[in-house]
Design a protein around this motif. Sequence first.
Motif, PDB file in Angstrom:
ATOM      1  N   HIS A 159       9.467  -2.419   4.506  1.00 30.65           N
ATOM      2  CA  HIS A 159       8.028  -2.220   4.333  1.00 30.65           C
ATOM      3  C   HIS A 159       7.681  -1.961   2.868  1.00 30.65           C
ATOM      4  O   HIS A 159       8.556  -1.858   1.996  1.00 30.65           O
ATOM      5  N   ASP A 160       6.383  -1.846   2.597  1.00 30.73           N
ATOM      6  CA  ASP A 160       5.881  -1.704   1.238  1.00 30.73           C
ATOM      7  C   ASP A 160       5.529  -0.257   0.898  1.00 30.73           C
ATOM      8  O   ASP A 160       4.727  -0.006   0.001  1.00 30.73           O
ATOM      9  N   SER A 167      11.684   1.186   2.557  1.00 30.96           N
ATOM     10  CA  SER A 167      10.834   0.276   1.799  1.00 30.96           C
ATOM     11  C   SER A 167      11.710  -0.630   0.936  1.00 30.96           C
ATOM     12  O   SER A 167      12.869  -0.322   0.650  1.00 30.96           O
ATOM     13  N   TRP A 168      11.127  -1.747   0.501  1.00 28.29           N
ATOM     14  CA  TRP A 168      11.897  -2.623  -0.388  1.00 28.29           C
ATOM     15  C   TRP A 168      12.092  -1.963  -1.749  1.00 28.29           C
ATOM     16  O   TRP A 168      13.118  -2.177  -2.405  1.00 28.29           O
ATOM     17  N   GLN A 169      11.147  -1.123  -2.160  1.00 29.92           N
ATOM     18  CA  GLN A 169      11.298  -0.430  -3.442  1.00 29.92           C
ATOM     19  C   GLN A 169      12.489   0.534  -3.404  1.00 29.92           C
ATOM     20  O   GLN A 169      13.270   0.619  -4.364  1.00 29.92           O
ATOM     21  N   SER A 175      10.374  -1.328  -8.328  1.00 29.50           N
ATOM     22  CA  SER A 175       9.084  -1.731  -7.768  1.00 29.50           C
ATOM     23  C   SER A 175       8.653  -3.086  -8.336  1.00 29.50           C
ATOM     24  O   SER A 175       7.514  -3.511  -8.143  1.00 29.50           O
ATOM     25  N   ARG A 177       8.839  -6.954  -8.191  1.00 27.82           N
ATOM     26  CA  ARG A 177       9.204  -8.045  -7.268  1.00 27.82           C
ATOM     27  C   ARG A 177      10.106  -9.078  -7.943  1.00 27.82           C
ATOM     28  O   ARG A 177      10.990  -9.647  -7.293  1.00 27.82           O
ATOM     29  N   TRP A 193       8.077 -12.751   1.271  1.00 29.66           N
ATOM     30  CA  TRP A 193       7.138 -11.639   1.148  1.00 29.66           C
ATOM     31  C   TRP A 193       6.104 -11.783   2.248  1.00 29.66           C
ATOM     32  O   TRP A 193       5.523 -12.847   2.446  1.00 29.66           O
ATOM     33  N   GLY A 197       2.680  -6.929   2.404  1.00 29.68           N
ATOM     34  CA  GLY A 197       3.394  -6.427   1.233  1.00 29.68           C
ATOM     35  C   GLY A 197       4.862  -6.146   1.466  1.00 29.68           C
ATOM     36  O   GLY A 197       5.587  -5.808   0.534  1.00 29.68           O
ATOM     37  N   GLY A 198       5.299  -6.265   2.714  1.00 32.17           N
ATOM     38  CA  GLY A 198       6.702  -6.049   3.043  1.00 32.17           C
ATOM     39  C   GLY A 198       7.559  -7.254   2.680  1.00 32.17           C
ATOM     40  O   GLY A 198       7.067  -8.294   2.223  1.00 32.17           O
ATOM     41  N   LEU A 199       8.847  -7.110   2.912  1.00 28.84           N
ATOM     42  CA  LEU A 199       9.819  -8.148   2.552  1.00 28.84           C
ATOM     43  C   LEU A 199      10.791  -8.346   3.703  1.00 28.84           C
ATOM     44  O   LEU A 199      11.349  -7.381   4.231  1.00 28.84           O
TER      45      LEU A 199
END
Length: 313
Positions: A159-160, A167-169, A175, A177, A193, A197-199
């Motif tokens: 998730h974003d 989260s992907w971060q 942060s 991309r 993507w 906003g998730g991956l």
Amino acid sequence: MDDHQAWRPTEIDPATAGVAASPEGLVDHLSALPDLAALLSAEKALVFRGFQVTEETLDQVMDQLLPNRLAYVHGNSPRTKVGKNVYTSTEYPPEFTISMHNELSYAHQWPARLMFFCAKAAETGGATPVVDGVRWLAALDPEVRAAYAHGVRYTQNLHDGFGFGKSWQETFETSDRDEVEAFLGSTKASWEWKPDGGLRVTQDRPSTTRHPVTGVEVWFNQSDQWHPAALGDDTAKSLAEVLPVDELPQSVSFADGSPIPDEYVIQVRDRGLASAVNVDWRQGDVLLIDNVLVGHGRRPFTGRRRVLVAMSD
């Protein structure tokens, strides 16, 4: 009983090493070893006990054990960074068992070595079980080994910043991309993507691998940890009520996309744990494992427990 059935980690203390019972003594011992890599390939796991190592003195030990400390990038388990590429061990609730696995075996590249350090032992339980990957593979039914022969497919939904899982971060420690895409582009993964906003990341990986030095074949995948059935009936049912399989934080299938039967992943999980031996922690212990030859997990515990982990190539 063959060597794999009888295997246990090799314990080294100040008396057997012939050095002082101190972090400096351990550093002296490690510095004097003619070939730590060869020793680890032969013994598979080493426990250094009685050297009075602390968090404050750990760096000098890690400099010897992990010559190129790696960041936990693309890792899927929850943990906290506490130093230069040093992390807490997986932060799951203490009442749960963490099943056997090789770190980042689902990734394109994985660390060659893992080091665990016990800063504080649990009041009860909390051992780190370790399993010989050859023994784990041999413990599985031929039907299961054959079904896995063409590999597995891992899917992550990251998730974003808000949602289930990581989260992907957090997963990629950035942060940016572009940095994420550059990393994934080197891993033979596919990704997209999502509108929110998730991956989503998908990776096809083998189910076994061979050790680069010894050549032995070992069980080397995390299908049971990525499969809802291995989470327990209640947890799997609850997740299924909230999210479809393709939206779970992580899921797994065979590499051709067909589902892995529940009973297969349960067998993988249970026989890995049954084949393992426990490293029972004492404060100051250091465990070094070959991450290909040996899988690891965690037994349930009570009280406070602090075990740190670092890795290298």
